[in-house]
Motif scaffolding. Structure first.
Motif, PDB file in Angstrom:
ATOM      1  N   ALA A   1     -24.304  -0.142  82.642  1.00 42.93           N
ATOM      2  CA  ALA A   1     -23.585  -1.293  83.198  1.00 42.93           C
ATOM      3  C   ALA A   1     -23.161  -2.269  82.099  1.00 42.93           C
ATOM      4  O   ALA A   1     -22.091  -2.881  82.186  1.00 42.93           O
ATOM      5  N   ALA A   2     -23.989  -2.408  81.062  1.00 43.33           N
ATOM      6  CA  ALA A   2     -23.650  -3.303  79.949  1.00 43.33           C
ATOM      7  C   ALA A   2     -22.371  -2.855  79.259  1.00 43.33           C
ATOM      8  O   ALA A   2     -21.537  -3.680  78.860  1.00 43.33           O
ATOM      9  N   ARG A   3     -22.202  -1.551  79.131  1.00 41.28           N
ATOM     10  CA  ARG A   3     -20.962  -1.042  78.528  1.00 41.28           C
ATOM     11  C   ARG A   3     -19.760  -1.370  79.404  1.00 41.28           C
ATOM     12  O   ARG A   3     -18.678  -1.695  78.921  1.00 41.28           O
ATOM     13  N   GLU A   4     -19.970  -1.266  80.710  1.00 39.37           N
ATOM     14  CA  GLU A   4     -18.884  -1.590  81.644  1.00 39.37           C
ATOM     15  C   GLU A   4     -18.514  -3.076  81.584  1.00 39.37           C
ATOM     16  O   GLU A   4     -17.347  -3.442  81.706  1.00 39.37           O
ATOM     17  N   LEU A   5     -19.527  -3.927  81.412  1.00 41.50           N
ATOM     18  CA  LEU A   5     -19.321  -5.383  81.433  1.00 41.50           C
ATOM     19  C   LEU A   5     -18.936  -5.948  80.071  1.00 41.50           C
ATOM     20  O   LEU A   5     -18.423  -7.062  79.985  1.00 41.50           O
ATOM     21  N   GLY A   6     -19.213  -5.209  79.008  1.00 42.03           N
ATOM     22  CA  GLY A   6     -18.870  -5.695  77.673  1.00 42.03           C
ATOM     23  C   GLY A   6     -19.842  -6.719  77.124  1.00 42.03           C
ATOM     24  O   GLY A   6     -19.525  -7.427  76.169  1.00 42.03           O
ATOM     25  N   GLN A   7     -21.022  -6.817  77.706  1.00 47.10           N
ATOM     26  CA  GLN A   7     -22.065  -7.728  77.238  1.00 47.10           C
ATOM     27  C   GLN A   7     -23.425  -7.037  77.378  1.00 47.10           C
ATOM     28  O   GLN A   7     -23.626  -6.241  78.291  1.00 47.10           O
ATOM     29  N   PRO A   8     -24.377  -7.362  76.482  1.00 40.71           N
ATOM     30  CA  PRO A   8     -25.717  -6.775  76.607  1.00 40.71           C
ATOM     31  C   PRO A   8     -26.413  -7.243  77.882  1.00 40.71           C
ATOM     32  O   PRO A   8     -26.167  -8.347  78.358  1.00 40.71           O
ATOM     33  N   ILE A   9     -27.273  -6.380  78.421  1.00 42.48           N
ATOM     34  CA  ILE A   9     -28.156  -6.751  79.536  1.00 42.48           C
ATOM     35  C   ILE A   9     -29.579  -6.590  79.045  1.00 42.48           C
ATOM     36  O   ILE A   9     -30.020  -5.479  78.748  1.00 42.48           O
ATOM     37  N   ALA A  10     -30.285  -7.704  78.922  1.00 39.61           N
ATOM     38  CA  ALA A  10     -31.654  -7.698  78.399  1.00 39.61           C
ATOM     39  C   ALA A  10     -32.643  -7.562  79.547  1.00 39.61           C
ATOM     40  O   ALA A  10     -32.709  -8.442  80.412  1.00 39.61           O
ATOM     41  N   LEU A  11     -33.400  -6.474  79.564  1.00 38.29           N
ATOM     42  CA  LEU A  11     -34.365  -6.251  80.639  1.00 38.29           C
ATOM     43  C   LEU A  11     -35.656  -7.005  80.332  1.00 38.29           C
ATOM     44  O   LEU A  11     -36.217  -6.894  79.242  1.00 38.29           O
ATOM     45  N   GLU A  12     -36.120  -7.766  81.302  1.00 38.22           N
ATOM     46  CA  GLU A  12     -37.328  -8.579  81.169  1.00 38.22           C
ATOM     47  C   GLU A  12     -38.331  -8.157  82.237  1.00 38.22           C
ATOM     48  O   GLU A  12     -38.053  -8.259  83.431  1.00 38.22           O
ATOM     49  N   ASN A  13     -39.482  -7.638  81.817  1.00 40.56           N
ATOM     50  CA  ASN A  13     -40.513  -7.202  82.767  1.00 40.56           C
ATOM     51  C   ASN A  13     -41.355  -8.389  83.231  1.00 40.56           C
ATOM     52  O   ASN A  13     -41.951  -9.081  82.411  1.00 40.56           O
ATOM     53  N   ARG A  14     -41.351  -8.622  84.545  1.00 38.93           N
ATOM     54  CA  ARG A  14     -42.205  -9.662  85.127  1.00 38.93           C
ATOM     55  C   ARG A  14     -43.012  -9.005  86.246  1.00 38.93           C
ATOM     56  O   ARG A  14     -42.677  -9.114  87.425  1.00 38.93           O
TER      57      ARG A  14
END
Length: 331
Positions: free
Chosen positions: A62-75
């Protein structure tokens, strides 16, 4: 000729109108240029588990599709509800999104999380389910599920099973099966599937009820899989029957999905839906999903919302049928 006072007043009014116009712009700019910076993705489970692995690959695509990184945060914590609550409380600007466990429809009604899944989220996409099953150690005297049922009927409450938390899918699924079979188990709650697995491998507990943590051990000959809980057999273990095939009307797949806080700008929601539709339907994600026994169960936002509403009502009935509030009170 205008006085200096009237001219000053006019300039003040014009300045106020200009400020109002500028204040109205950010929402439109956000919608048309989103995303302009990295996005945070809240995963309500520990790193390394099946949910974490599936969400990481979805976010990468999805990040490639959006053109921005998506940082996964485990909570992680509280059977996924700590991260789910944090997601519901975030700003609805599209820069905090996350995984929504379907169990929120149950826990919200049980009072263990203070939110309304019908009102507090913008639903983006249902992604994939899980392969649940009942497994035993290789040396177990239980060769089939029929053996388990026979023992549980002859000696009620003596057959033990390990599950990943009271009120969670593995606990509720086993209690549904027990009710359908007319038997009573001794349920042993753990803080996660990993600890439950270890005690079953160590033959301290008779049965393991879990998603596919048992899979590599079954393939290695250390465990035996007695039944799976899906609508159909899982391709990886095609010789293992489902509960439904064995005559018990119980199906548990617990599909998860992706959402955001309620109130996303429509254009931002549309952008996210497009990106995650592409991610879930990609061959790259399907390969990972197959490797962790997570059947792809994609639904776009409108159908996902309807699914949540239907599940919420089903959980209302299930809570009453299984007397879950009393079970949870007893611990």
């Amino acid at each position: 000729m205008k006085t200096s006072r009237s001219m000053a007043r006019r300039q003040f009014v014009l300045a106020g109108l200009g400020a109002a116009a500028v204040a109205a712009v950010p929402g439109r700019v956000l919608a048309s240029t989103y995303p302009e910076r990295p996005i945070t993705f809240i995963c309500p489970w520990p790193a390394g588990g099946t949910a974490d692995r599936s969400m990481r690959i979805i976010c990468q695509i999805a990040a490639r599709e959006l053109g921005q990184p998506i940082a996964l945060e485990n909570r992680a914590g509280a059977s996924g509800m700590i991260g789910t609550k944090a997601l519901a409380s975030a700003r609805p600007d599209g820069y905090t999104i996350g995984q929504i466990p379907i169990s929120v429809t149950r826990f919200s009604q049980l009072g263990t999380v203070q939110l309304d899944p019908l009102k507090d989220f913008s639903y983006i996409a249902r992604t994939s389910g899980q392969t649940f099953g009942i497994a035993v150690p290789a040396r177990s005297p239980f060769k089939t599920l029929a053996d388990v049922v026979a023992r549980a009927k002859a000696q009620p409450g003596t057959v033990t099973y390990a599950h990943a938390g009271i009120g969670g899918a593995t606990h509720v699924g086993m209690e549904q099966f027990a009710q359908a079979a007319g038997i009573k188990f001794n349920a042993i709650a753990y803080k996660g599937g990993s600890a439950a697995l270890q005690d079953v491998l160590g033959e301290q507990v008779d049965l393991l009820a879990d998603s596919s943590s048992w899979a590599p051990h079954v393939e290695a000959g250390k465990m035996r899989l007695l039944a799976t809980w899906g609508e159909a057999r899982t391709p990886r273990f095609k010789d293992v029957p489902t509960l439904k095939e064995l005559g018990y009307d119980v199906v548990v797949e617990a599909p998860n999905g992706i959402g955001a806080p309620k109130g996303l700008p429509p254009a931002v929601e549309k952008r996210l839906r497009e990106a995650f539709r592409a991610a879930v339907n990609s061959e790259e994600f399907r390969k990972v999903a197959d490797s962790i026994d997570a059947p792809v169960m994609y639904l776009d936002a409108p159908d996902y919302q309807k699914y949540i509403q239907a599940t919420f009502q089903q959980e209302t009935d299930l809570i009453r049928k299984l007397n879950l509030k009393e079970l949870m009170a007893r611990g």
